[in-house]
Design a protein around this motif. Structure first.
Motif, PDB file in Angstrom:
ATOM      1  N   HIS A  62       0.727  -1.231   0.134  1.00 27.29           N
ATOM      2  CA  HIS A  62       0.029   0.077   0.007  1.00 27.29           C
ATOM      3  C   HIS A  62       0.817   1.217  -0.170  1.00 27.29           C
ATOM      4  CE1 HIS A  62      -3.577  -2.629   0.604  1.00 27.29           C
ATOM      5  NE2 HIS A  62      -2.980  -3.259   1.519  1.00 27.29           N
ATOM      6  N   GLN A  63       2.133   1.104  -0.511  1.00 25.72           N
ATOM      7  CA  GLN A  63       3.017   2.227  -0.599  1.00 25.72           C
ATOM      8  C   GLN A  63       2.542   2.949  -1.882  1.00 25.72           C
ATOM      9  OE1 GLN A  63       6.918   1.821  -0.298  1.00 25.72           O
ATOM     10  NE2 GLN A  63       7.621   3.795  -1.240  1.00 25.72           N
ATOM     11  N   ILE A  64       2.347   4.239  -1.687  1.00 24.32           N
ATOM     12  CA  ILE A  64       1.823   5.159  -3.153  1.00 24.32           C
ATOM     13  C   ILE A  64       3.093   5.102  -4.050  1.00 24.32           C
ATOM     14  CG2 ILE A  64       0.966   7.078  -3.807  1.00 24.32           C
ATOM     15  CD1 ILE A  64      -1.037   5.356  -2.200  1.00 24.32           C
ATOM     16  N   LEU A  65       3.069   4.908  -5.111  1.00 24.99           N
ATOM     17  CA  LEU A  65       4.042   4.903  -6.101  1.00 24.99           C
ATOM     18  C   LEU A  65       3.925   5.979  -7.190  1.00 24.99           C
ATOM     19  CD1 LEU A  65       4.410   0.954  -6.900  1.00 24.99           C
ATOM     20  CD2 LEU A  65       5.485   2.297  -5.123  1.00 24.99           C
ATOM     21  N   GLY A  66       2.640   6.390  -7.383  1.00 25.84           N
ATOM     22  CA  GLY A  66       2.595   7.424  -8.336  1.00 25.84           C
ATOM     23  C   GLY A  66       1.091   7.801  -8.217  1.00 25.84           C
ATOM     24  N   TYR A  87      -8.763  16.108 -18.500  1.00 26.76           N
ATOM     25  CA  TYR A  87      -7.380  16.960 -18.370  1.00 26.76           C
ATOM     26  C   TYR A  87      -6.854  16.534 -17.248  1.00 26.76           C
ATOM     27  CZ  TYR A  87      -4.148  20.652 -18.442  1.00 26.76           C
ATOM     28  OH  TYR A  87      -2.913  21.134 -18.447  1.00 26.76           O
ATOM     29  N   ILE A  88      -5.443  16.165 -17.429  1.00 30.44           N
ATOM     30  CA  ILE A  88      -4.537  15.624 -16.366  1.00 30.44           C
ATOM     31  C   ILE A  88      -3.656  16.664 -15.840  1.00 30.44           C
ATOM     32  CG2 ILE A  88      -2.777  14.132 -15.888  1.00 30.44           C
ATOM     33  CD1 ILE A  88      -3.708  12.192 -17.847  1.00 30.44           C
ATOM     34  N   HIS A  89      -4.168  16.979 -14.699  1.00 34.47           N
ATOM     35  CA  HIS A  89      -3.417  18.277 -13.928  1.00 34.47           C
ATOM     36  C   HIS A  89      -1.923  17.836 -13.399  1.00 34.47           C
ATOM     37  CE1 HIS A  89      -6.720  21.037 -14.170  1.00 34.47           C
ATOM     38  NE2 HIS A  89      -7.433  20.211 -13.521  1.00 34.47           N
ATOM     39  N   ILE A  90      -1.831  16.732 -12.738  1.00 29.92           N
ATOM     40  CA  ILE A  90      -0.877  16.205 -12.487  1.00 29.92           C
ATOM     41  C   ILE A  90      -0.588  14.490 -12.688  1.00 29.92           C
ATOM     42  CG2 ILE A  90       0.538  15.692 -10.245  1.00 29.92           C
ATOM     43  CD1 ILE A  90      -0.982  18.127  -8.866  1.00 29.92           C
ATOM     44  N   ILE A  91       0.440  14.230 -13.014  1.00 30.74           N
ATOM     45  CA  ILE A  91       0.825  12.826 -13.238  1.00 30.74           C
ATOM     46  C   ILE A  91       2.361  12.783 -12.689  1.00 30.74           C
ATOM     47  CG2 ILE A  91       1.338  13.149 -15.806  1.00 30.74           C
ATOM     48  CD1 ILE A  91       0.489   9.752 -15.532  1.00 30.74           C
ATOM     49  N   ALA A  92       2.584  12.131 -11.507  1.00 32.10           N
ATOM     50  CA  ALA A  92       3.947  12.007 -11.056  1.00 32.10           C
ATOM     51  C   ALA A  92       4.094  10.832 -10.489  1.00 32.10           C
ATOM     52  CB  ALA A  92       3.784  12.991  -9.896  1.00 32.10           C
ATOM     53  N   ILE A  93       5.293  10.387 -10.495  1.00 35.15           N
ATOM     54  CA  ILE A  93       5.671   9.071 -10.218  1.00 35.15           C
ATOM     55  C   ILE A  93       6.884   9.208  -8.916  1.00 35.15           C
ATOM     56  CG2 ILE A  93       6.802   6.744 -10.569  1.00 35.15           C
ATOM     57  CD1 ILE A  93       4.076   7.561 -12.038  1.00 35.15           C
ATOM     58  N   ASP A  94       6.756   8.579  -7.759  1.00 37.78           N
ATOM     59  CA  ASP A  94       7.816   8.652  -6.743  1.00 37.78           C
ATOM     60  C   ASP A  94       9.316   8.443  -7.458  1.00 37.78           C
ATOM     61  OD1 ASP A  94       9.824   7.745  -4.668  1.00 37.78           O
ATOM     62  OD2 ASP A  94       8.058   7.901  -3.290  1.00 37.78           O
ATOM     63  N   GLU A  95      10.225   9.247  -6.897  1.00 33.65           N
ATOM     64  CA  GLU A  95      11.341   9.317  -7.662  1.00 33.65           C
ATOM     65  C   GLU A  95      12.114   7.934  -7.745  1.00 33.65           C
ATOM     66  OE1 GLU A  95      13.621  12.534  -5.880  1.00 33.65           O
ATOM     67  OE2 GLU A  95      13.503  11.773  -3.773  1.00 33.65           O
ATOM     68  N   LYS A  96      12.085   7.048  -6.480  1.00 27.65           N
ATOM     69  CA  LYS A  96      12.581   5.858  -6.600  1.00 27.65           C
ATOM     70  C   LYS A  96      12.166   5.012  -7.548  1.00 27.65           C
ATOM     71  CE  LYS A  96      11.397   5.499  -2.035  1.00 27.65           C
ATOM     72  NZ  LYS A  96      10.604   6.457  -1.567  1.00 27.65           N
ATOM     73  N   ARG A  98      10.711   5.838 -10.602  1.00 27.11           N
ATOM     74  CA  ARG A  98      10.415   6.326 -12.050  1.00 27.11           C
ATOM     75  C   ARG A  98      11.426   5.472 -12.920  1.00 27.11           C
ATOM     76  NH1 ARG A  98      11.585  12.312  -9.791  1.00 27.11           N
ATOM     77  NH2 ARG A  98       9.709  12.718  -8.952  1.00 27.11           N
ATOM     78  N   GLY A  99      10.709   5.323 -14.274  1.00 31.71           N
ATOM     79  CA  GLY A  99      11.471   4.691 -15.261  1.00 31.71           C
ATOM     80  C   GLY A  99      11.122   3.229 -15.248  1.00 31.71           C
ATOM     81  N   GLN A 100      10.102   2.669 -14.529  1.00 30.74           N
ATOM     82  CA  GLN A 100       9.490   1.384 -14.378  1.00 30.74           C
ATOM     83  C   GLN A 100       7.996   1.153 -15.013  1.00 30.74           C
ATOM     84  OE1 GLN A 100       9.799  -0.088 -10.381  1.00 30.74           O
ATOM     85  NE2 GLN A 100      11.743   1.196 -10.004  1.00 30.74           N
ATOM     86  N   GLY A 101       7.799   2.050 -15.701  1.00 30.24           N
ATOM     87  CA  GLY A 101       6.489   1.789 -16.447  1.00 30.24           C
ATOM     88  C   GLY A 101       5.261   2.203 -15.774  1.00 30.24           C
ATOM     89  N   ILE A 102       5.405   2.794 -14.368  1.00 31.30           N
ATOM     90  CA  ILE A 102       3.994   2.854 -13.660  1.00 31.30           C
ATOM     91  C   ILE A 102       3.363   4.396 -14.367  1.00 31.30           C
ATOM     92  CG2 ILE A 102       3.335   3.968 -11.374  1.00 31.30           C
ATOM     93  CD1 ILE A 102       6.039   2.528 -10.434  1.00 31.30           C
ATOM     94  N   VAL A 128       8.795  22.289 -19.752  1.00 30.78           N
ATOM     95  CA  VAL A 128       9.566  22.235 -20.797  1.00 30.78           C
ATOM     96  C   VAL A 128      10.979  21.581 -20.367  1.00 30.78           C
ATOM     97  CG1 VAL A 128      10.433  24.516 -20.409  1.00 30.78           C
ATOM     98  CG2 VAL A 128      10.509  23.604 -22.666  1.00 30.78           C
ATOM     99  N   HIS A 129      11.275  21.671 -19.058  1.00 32.17           N
ATOM    100  CA  HIS A 129      12.516  21.125 -18.805  1.00 32.17           C
ATOM    101  C   HIS A 129      12.408  19.492 -18.626  1.00 32.17           C
ATOM    102  CE1 HIS A 129      14.269  24.974 -18.240  1.00 32.17           C
ATOM    103  NE2 HIS A 129      13.083  25.398 -17.796  1.00 32.17           N
ATOM    104  N   ASN A 130      11.155  19.008 -18.288  1.00 30.77           N
ATOM    105  CA  ASN A 130      11.114  17.697 -18.068  1.00 30.77           C
ATOM    106  C   ASN A 130      10.793  17.018 -19.206  1.00 30.77           C
ATOM    107  OD1 ASN A 130      10.289  15.388 -16.568  1.00 30.77           O
ATOM    108  ND2 ASN A 130       8.609  16.055 -15.511  1.00 30.77           N
ATOM    109  N   GLN A 131      12.155  16.599 -19.902  1.00 27.07           N
ATOM    110  CA  GLN A 131      12.168  15.930 -21.218  1.00 27.07           C
ATOM    111  C   GLN A 131      11.899  14.550 -21.214  1.00 27.07           C
ATOM    112  OE1 GLN A 131      12.808  17.255 -24.398  1.00 27.07           O
ATOM    113  NE2 GLN A 131      12.238  18.978 -23.127  1.00 27.07           N
ATOM    114  N   LYS A 132      12.167  13.901 -19.996  1.00 26.29           N
ATOM    115  CA  LYS A 132      11.917  12.404 -19.780  1.00 26.29           C
ATOM    116  C   LYS A 132      10.259  12.256 -19.737  1.00 26.29           C
ATOM    117  CE  LYS A 132      15.894  10.877 -17.244  1.00 26.29           C
ATOM    118  NZ  LYS A 132      16.436  10.214 -16.068  1.00 26.29           N
ATOM    119  N   ALA A 133       9.481  13.196 -19.151  1.00 32.92           N
ATOM    120  CA  ALA A 133       8.198  12.803 -19.176  1.00 32.92           C
ATOM    121  C   ALA A 133       7.586  13.383 -20.416  1.00 32.92           C
ATOM    122  CB  ALA A 133       7.566  13.904 -18.036  1.00 32.92           C
TER     123      ALA A 133
END
Length: 153
Positions: A62-66, A87-96, A98-102, A128-133
């Motif tokens: 039950h740890q929140i990942l995103g 409209y998606i205001h926020i989509i965010a993944i816990d930094e630990k 990220r990059g796992q398909g969540i 604009v700075h969030n090139q990975k996203a």
């Protein structure tokens, strides 16, 4: 992983991710964003929970990942085609995590929600700075439709 609507007990996990997002924005744009003690006030969180406008991805413990916060909108103006969108205001993944398909799985959830409700599509904005996203959104199929610009005085 389980994706579901947020409930009140998710607050600390959501706030943790929102702090990470705020820290990134402060780093990228300190002229716009400032360091804050609380990135998502509890009242805002509870309103999103009540309105069923906040989705969480959690692990088996039950740890929140995103998270995804969103709004269902109807866009219509004299010069625009009438469209019902999420409209998606926020989509965010816990930094630990990220990059796992969540993020993709959260987008899959939102896409299914939009289809089930017969909506025309999903929309979001990306820093604009969030090139990975931005790359992830483009790989998913999002297309750039407008660019928000700023002039410092």
């Amino acid at each position: 992983m389980n994706i579901r609507y947020a409930i009140k007990k998710d607050y600390l996990g959501v706030e943790n991710i929102m702090q990470q997002v705020q820290t990134m924005h402060v780093f990228w744009s300190p002229d716009i964003y400032q360091k804050v003690d609380i990135a998502m006030p509890k009242e805002t969180f509870e309103a999103l929970v009540f309105q069923k406008q906040l989705i969480v991805a959690e692990d088996e413990n039950h740890q929140i990942l995103g998270i995804v916060s969103f709004e269902e909108k109807q866009k219509q103006a004299i010069h625009l085609v009438k469209r019902n969108i999420i409209y998606i205001h926020i989509i965010a993944i816990d930094e630990k995590y990220r990059g796992q398909g969540i993020g993709r799985q959260l987008l899959d959830f939102m896409k299914k929600m939009a289809k089930d409700k017969h909506y025309d599509g999903l929309e979001l904005s990306v820093n604009v700075h969030n090139q990975k996203a931005k790359s992830m959104y483009e790989d998913y199929g999002f297309e750039e439709k407008s660019i928000h610009m700023n002039l410092k005085l």
